[in-house]
Design a protein around this motif. Sequence first.
Motif, PDB file in Angstrom:
ATOM      1  N   MET A  55     -42.772  -3.001 -55.147  1.00 48.54           N
ATOM      2  CA  MET A  55     -42.610  -1.983 -54.109  1.00 48.54           C
ATOM      3  C   MET A  55     -42.316  -0.655 -54.810  1.00 48.54           C
ATOM      4  O   MET A  55     -41.514  -0.609 -55.724  1.00 48.54           O
ATOM      5  N   VAL A  56     -43.006   0.393 -54.386  1.00 44.63           N
ATOM      6  CA  VAL A  56     -42.751   1.703 -54.986  1.00 44.63           C
ATOM      7  C   VAL A  56     -41.755   2.451 -54.112  1.00 44.63           C
ATOM      8  O   VAL A  56     -41.992   2.664 -52.931  1.00 44.63           O
ATOM      9  N   LEU A  57     -40.640   2.780 -54.699  1.00 48.55           N
ATOM     10  CA  LEU A  57     -39.590   3.475 -53.953  1.00 48.55           C
ATOM     11  C   LEU A  57     -39.573   4.929 -54.406  1.00 48.55           C
ATOM     12  O   LEU A  57     -39.510   5.211 -55.605  1.00 48.55           O
ATOM     13  N   ASN A  58     -39.668   5.810 -53.451  1.00 49.70           N
ATOM     14  CA  ASN A  58     -39.694   7.235 -53.760  1.00 49.70           C
ATOM     15  C   ASN A  58     -38.285   7.784 -53.611  1.00 49.70           C
ATOM     16  O   ASN A  58     -37.853   8.154 -52.531  1.00 49.70           O
ATOM     17  N   MET A  59     -37.559   7.783 -54.702  1.00 46.85           N
ATOM     18  CA  MET A  59     -36.164   8.211 -54.635  1.00 46.85           C
ATOM     19  C   MET A  59     -36.090   9.713 -54.822  1.00 46.85           C
ATOM     20  O   MET A  59     -36.398  10.228 -55.889  1.00 46.85           O
ATOM     21  N   GLY A  60     -35.707  10.409 -53.805  1.00 48.87           N
ATOM     22  CA  GLY A  60     -35.661  11.856 -53.876  1.00 48.87           C
ATOM     23  C   GLY A  60     -36.938  12.461 -53.353  1.00 48.87           C
ATOM     24  O   GLY A  60     -37.790  11.752 -52.866  1.00 48.87           O
TER      25      GLY A  60
ATOM     26  N   HIS B 120     -31.993  12.910 -52.028  1.00 51.34           N
ATOM     27  CA  HIS B 120     -31.298  11.630 -52.146  1.00 51.34           C
ATOM     28  C   HIS B 120     -29.886  11.945 -52.625  1.00 51.34           C
ATOM     29  O   HIS B 120     -29.695  12.813 -53.468  1.00 51.34           O
TER      30      HIS B 120
END
Lengths: 410, 411
Positions: free
Chosen positions: A27-32, A35
Motif C-alpha cells: 500500500m502506498v501511503l502519502n504522508m504529508g 501531516h
Amino acid sequence: MKALEEHVASMLAPEPAPAEPGKGRHMVLNMGPQHPSTHGVLRVLIELEGETVRKAAPDIGYLHTGIEKQFEAGTWLQGVVLTDRVDYLANLSNNLVYALAVEKLMQLEMPARVQWMRVMLAELQRIESHLVWLGTHALDIGAMSVFFYCFREREEILRIKEMFSGQRMMTSYIRPGGLALEPPRGWEKRVGKFIRDFPDKVDEYDDLLERNPVWLERTKGVGFISVEDMLDLGVTGPMLRAAGVKLDVRKNTPYSSYEKFDFEMAVRTENDVFARYRVRLQEMRESAKIVTQALEGMPEGPWQADAPKMLLPDREKMKTQMEALIYHFKLVTEGYRVPAGEAYQAIESPRGEIAYYVVSNGTSHPYRVHMRTPSFGNLQGLGPMIEGTLIADTIAAMGSMDFVLGDVDR
Amino acid sequence: MLHDWLGPGWSGFHAMNFFLLSLIKSGIVAFVLLTTLAYLQWAERKILAHVQIRVGPRRVGPHGLLQPLADVIKLMTKEDMIPSHVSKLLYLFAPFLAVSMALIPIAVIPFGGQVEVFGVKTWMQLTDLNVGVLFILAVTSVGVYGVALAGWSSNNKYALLGGLRSSAQMISYELPVALALAAPLLLVNTLSLRHIVEGQAGFYLGFIPRWSVFQGPWPQIFSFFLFLIAAFAETNRVPFDLPEAENELVAGFHVEYSSMKFAAFFMAEYANILTACCVGTLVFLGGWQPLLPDSLGGQFIPSIVFGLGGAISIFHGLNPARKLDRYTLPAFGVIFLGIAALFLIPILQAILLPLFWFAAKVGVLLFVFIWVRGTLPRFRYDQLMRFAWTVMFPIAMVNLLITGLLVALTS
C-alpha cells in the motif's frame, strides 16, 4: 530530481499480480505535505507492507521561497533579514554565518567583545533550537508534557532575544560588522539567571525520559544508518556525532574565537535515535557551559567593528561632521560595497554544518549567495534510515533528524 | 400474563411499582452517566493542563465549567459530512455500535447497597445479572467492531491502519483482562457484581479492608495492576493509544468522521474508561465498602475530605492567583462545606456514604488514567503485542494458578 520522479513513478505503477495470495501486496501511503509529524510541509511517499515500510521517498520543495535568489535583489545588509527566514528555529546561527562570510570578503577583524557576544548568542540559539527539537520529538513519540516544559524554557530565551534585538524570532541581531544594536542594560543579569537555572531543567527532562522504559524501547536501536551512507549523503551535526564521527566545526575549524572556550564535543557511538537524543541533551549542557564562560569572561570594548565605510556613523558625529553625514547618506541610499571576490564560511548550527558561499562583484548587492544547509543534507538520510522498519519508527527517526523545512527548501 | 411471569408473590401494585422504579432509576443513571462523561472530559483537560503547566479551559463559565456544554453544542451544529468514498451503511453504523456498546455496561454496575427511599426499598443498581462480569466483558468486546468497521468503511489508509491496530490490540488485551478478573472471582465465588462487592465487606484486624487487593489467602494486587494496564490498552489510552496515534496515523480510525459521529466515538472512549474504572473498583477495590470501619471514624472521612476541600478553596479565594478566583473559589468552598455538612446528616448517610466511596474509588482510578496520559510516551505496535503475550499473559496465568491453588487449599 529525475531519480526521485522515477522512484515515485515506480511506486505508483500498478504492481504485478502477487505470486501467492496475501503476499507482496503493498500500500502506498502519502504522508504529508500536511501531516502532524512531518514538522512542516514535507511529503514522504511510503510503500507499506502491513505496518512495515518497504520503500520511502521524501519529496521536498513545498516551502521553497527562493531566498537564494532574493539575496541578489537587495543590498548586503538587507540580506541579513533573509538569513533569519532560512532556518527559522536557528536564526542567529544563520545571521552569524552570513556575517562571517561577508566579513571574510571585507577582511574585517571583529573586536573581542563582538566575537564573544556572538558565541554567547549562538549558543543560546543552540539551546533554544534543541529545546524545540526535544519537545516536538517527545510529542511525536507520545510524551505530551515534555513539549510544554521545553517551551517554558524556550520562552525565556525568546524573551532574552527580544531584550537584545526587539524581536523574538527574526532577530537579525548579528550583522556584518558587529551587532545590530548595543547590548541592552541588564542583559548579564537576565542571561545569568537563565543559565544558572537551566542545567537543572535539562536534568528534569532527562529524568522524565532517560529512565522511562517506554521511551527507551521506542528509541534504542531505531533509525540506524551506516556511517558511510551518512558521509556520502552529507549528513552532519548531532546525527553524525551520534554515530561516533568527531566532526564539529566549532572544534575542528574554530570561528569567532570558539577556540578560547572550554567545552566537550558530545559524541556517542550507538547511532540510533536514543544516541541522537543523548548527544543533543549533552550539547545543551555544553552550550550552557559556553554561555557561562562567555558571561564571566566577556571582554570590554566596542560592540561594532571600526568600519566607517560599512556601518552607520554615530548619531552625534553625523550631526556635527560633514564626513560622517556623507557616509550616512551613502550607506542609507546605496549600501556598502563589498570587494569583488568569493568566500565560503561554515559554522556549526544546531542542526549541523551550515555554510554560506557568497560571491561579490564589487557592488553593493551580492552577486550570488548559496547556502549549504544542514537540514537538506540530513534529510537525505531518511530513506535508508526507515526502509524496513515500522511506521512508528519512521516517526521516531524523522523526529531524531531535527530538520526544519525552511532550511531544506529555502 | 405479567403475573405469571413475575411469579405468585407479585401483585399489580408491585408490578407497577417495579416498572416505575426502574424507569426512575434508569433516568437518574442515564443523566448522571452522561453528565459524568461530559465532565470527565473537562476534568481530563484541566488535570492534563496542570500537569503541563497550563491552566486549561477558563473561558466558558467559571473555571471552564460550562465547556462540556459548549463542546456539545459545537459538535451538534457542525456539518454532518459523509465523504463520497466511504461504504455508507457501515460508516454510519460503526459509531452507533461503538457508543451503544460502551454505554450498555452501566446497566449492571451497582453503585451501593440496598436503600430505602420514602418507604420503598431498592438496590442502587439498575439490574443485577448473575453473570454481570461476563456480560460486561462480552458487551465491551462487541465495541471493537465499531472501531474495526469504522477503520475499514472509511476507505482511508490511515483509518484502515488504525482500525487494524485497534482490533488486534483489543483482542489481544481481552485475554489478560479476563484472566486478571478471573483470579479475584475465585475468592468471592460469584459472577454477580453485587455479590462480588458484598463478598469484600468487613475488615482484617479491625482496620485492613477485605477488598480483593488485600484479601487472603492471596491478595489480588498483581491482578489489579494487570487489569489496570490491560484496561489502558482496551480503552486505547496512552501509552497504548496506537489506533489514534495522532503523530503517526493523524487520527486513526475516526479520521473521516465529523460532527456527532465523531462525538459518538469520543463518548464511547470515555464511557469505556468509566466502565473499566467501575469494574476495577467493584472487583478489586471493594466497590462501595469503606476504607475505614465506622469504629475508627470511617463515616466522617467524606465530611473531612469535603471540608478540607472547602477550606482550601476559601483560602485560595482569599489569596487569589487570578482576579476571577476571588469570586469563584469562595463559592466552591461554600458548596464543598455544604456537601461536607450533608454527609453528617444521619438519614442521608445510608445513601451518600456508599455512593461516596464508590465515586471516590472510581475517581482515583480515572485520575490515574489522566495522569498516565500526561507522563508516558506511546508504545510501538510490535512492542505492544509482545508485551501482551510475553509479559501480561504469563503473569496473569501464574497469578490465576496460585490463587486457585491457595483457594482450594484453604477452603
